[in-house]
Design an enzyme around this catalytic site. Structure first.
Site, short mmCIF file in Angstrom:
data_model
loop_
_atom_site.label_atom_id
_atom_site.label_comp_id
_atom_site.label_asym_id
_atom_site.label_seq_id
_atom_site.Cartn_x
_atom_site.Cartn_y
_atom_site.Cartn_z
N TYR A 184 -2.14 -1.03 10.35
CA TYR A 184 -1.99 -1.27 9.04
C TYR A 184 -0.71 -0.94 8.16
O TYR A 184 -0.22 -1.47 7.50
CB TYR A 184 -3.37 -0.82 8.43
N SER A 229 1.03 -1.08 -0.06
CA SER A 229 -0.16 -0.06 0.01
C SER A 229 0.83 1.21 0.02
O SER A 229 2.04 1.32 0.38
CB SER A 229 -0.88 0.04 1.21
#
Length: 254
Positions: free
Chosen positions: A158, A145
């Site tokens: 995350y 990401s």
């Protein structure tokens, strides 16, 4: 891709919905027999399986928690029934609900849960799949990401887990060379369910602003990610250890 005349085989983890589903469809369109994987989304996984069946090929859906090593090994066995695997997409992931600025609010059990899936799961699937990927002349693409490369509005657990995915991609590209290439994609803000959960009531306004600030004047779609995953798997034979940012030029220009 393979020395046999059989169709190549691919395993895409976390592929009932979202990026994983888009990758599974793209690979089926490219002639792969695809094993999709899910943990809880059985109904959506089987809907995705129907979509793959309509494309044609020998596809299957396998329930497995990627943080469970025994389940992972059974998953890989199902994905490579003839002892060869030609593509692995490590996409399975989860997140936390803790706001990124709320350091005191982090629940360490929740932190560990995110890392079990996003990091340990990736390692376990890669380890189990390495022998059959070598046999098939296969390649790996990990789904990282943009928040693994720079700060963003994602929970700390995350973001840290995706930074670990970036590091693992580079490390594994050396550890598994020369037989297996390992790359990753790092998507920006993807339009759809994930960012809706992340941004909440601010979703429409923030996504519209992000699109205006992006040189290509729109936000990322899951199909954009799937196209780059496919390219890394099949079209770049001398590329390994790389992280491809998919955000329409936002990171490069802001």
């Amino acid at each position: 891709m393979t020395s046999s005349t059989a169709r190549p085989r691919a395993l895409v983890t976390g592929s009932a919905t979202g990026i994983g589903r888009a990758c599974a469809i793209r690979l089926a369109q490219a002639g792969y027999d695809v094993t999709i994987n899910y943990s809880r989304s059985a109904d959506r996984a089987h809907q995705t399986l129907k979509e793959l069946a309509a494309i044609g090929g020998d596809h299957r859906a396998v329930a497995a928690d990627v943080s469970d090593d025994a389940a992972v090994r059974a998953l890989v066995d199902a994905a490579a029934p003839h002892g060869e695997l030609h593509a692995l997409v490590n996409n399975a992931g989860t997140t936390s609900e803790t706001a990124p600025e709320d350091l005191d609010g982090i629940d360490l059990d929740d932190w560990d849960r995110v890392f079990r899936v996003n990091v340990r799961g990736l390692v376990q699937v890669t380890r189990a799949a390495a022998p059959v990927l070598r046999a098939g002349g296969g390649s790996i693409v990990n789904v990282a990401s943009i928040v693994g490369l720079r700060p963003g509005p994602q929970p700390l657990a995350y973001a840290a887990s995706k930074a670990a995915v970036v590091s693992l991609t580079r490390t594994l590209s050396r550890a598994l060379a020369p037989g297996i290439r390992v790359n990753a994609v790092a998507p920006g803000w993807i339009a759809g369910e994930w960012m809706q959960r992340t941004l909440g009531d601010n979703y429409d306004g923030l996504m519209e602003r992000r699109a205006r600030q992006t040189p290509l004047r729109r936000n990322v779609e899951v199909e954009d990610v799937a196209e780059s995953v496919h390219a890394l798997l099949v079209s770049h034979p001398f590329v390994t250890g790389e992280i491809v940012v998919i955000d329409g030029g936002f990171t490069a220009t802001t």
